[in-house]
Design a protein around this motif. Structure first.
Motif, PDB file in Angstrom:
ATOM      1  N   ARG A   1      58.678   8.591  35.095  1.00  0.00           N
ATOM      2  CA  ARG A   1      57.984   9.143  33.817  1.00  0.00           C
ATOM      3  C   ARG A   1      58.763   8.369  32.607  1.00  0.00           C
TER       4      ARG A   1
ATOM      5  N   TRP B   1      54.057  15.851  25.206  1.00  0.00           N
ATOM      6  CA  TRP B   1      53.029  14.931  25.645  1.00  0.00           C
ATOM      7  C   TRP B   1      53.205  13.471  24.874  1.00  0.00           C
TER       8      TRP B   1
ATOM      9  N   PRO C   1      51.534  11.400  30.639  1.00  0.00           N
ATOM     10  CA  PRO C   1      51.211  12.649  31.695  1.00  0.00           C
ATOM     11  C   PRO C   1      52.449  12.588  32.673  1.00  0.00           C
ATOM     12  N   CYS C   2      52.558  13.772  33.173  1.00  0.00           N
ATOM     13  CA  CYS C   2      53.801  13.861  34.163  1.00  0.00           C
ATOM     14  C   CYS C   2      53.335  14.186  35.572  1.00  0.00           C
ATOM     15  N   THR C   3      52.008  14.516  35.616  1.00  0.00           N
ATOM     16  CA  THR C   3      51.633  14.839  37.192  1.00  0.00           C
ATOM     17  C   THR C   3      51.446  13.785  38.231  1.00  0.00           C
TER      18      THR C   3
END
Length: 107
Positions: free
Chosen positions: A69, A56, A60-62
């Motif tokens: 990222r 984390w 965020p990775c979406t």
């Protein structure tokens, strides 16, 4: 009122037979301090990337690729793992490596 009912009143107790040396069937547990080894180098790399997805502290990775990222985290001074960068650069067109764990889920 009678006695308190137990789950074993409805379901029979089943005891498993133990094999030699007190181990039940199946694989033996790894020794203390020993982690299970990945099957091959590719699996080890994919596991590294999964761990990066779940970390984390890099944001965020979406909705973005792992490379995006990683670059964003680097720009923000978060010091992402250089090993992740190396893996991403060695597999530039492979979605298994470039897309995060969540890429199949709709936003």
């Amino acid at each position: 009122m009678g006695r308190k009912r137990l789950i074993t009143d409805s379901y029979p107790v089943v005891k498993r037979r133990e094999g030699p040396a007190g181990h039940s069937k199946g694989e033996l547990a790894p020794e203390l301090g020993e982690e299970p080894q990945p099957r091959d180098e590719e699996e080890a790399e994919l596991e590294l990337l999964r761990q990066f997805d779940l970390a984390w502290q890099y944001g965020p990775c979406t909705g973005i690729t792992r490379l995006q990222r990683w670059c964003r985290a680097k720009q923000m001074g978060l010091e992402p793992p250089p090993e992740v960068w190396e893996v991403l650069k060695t597999h530039p067109g492979d979605p298994r490596f470039q897309c995060s764990l969540w890429h199949l889920y709709p936003l």
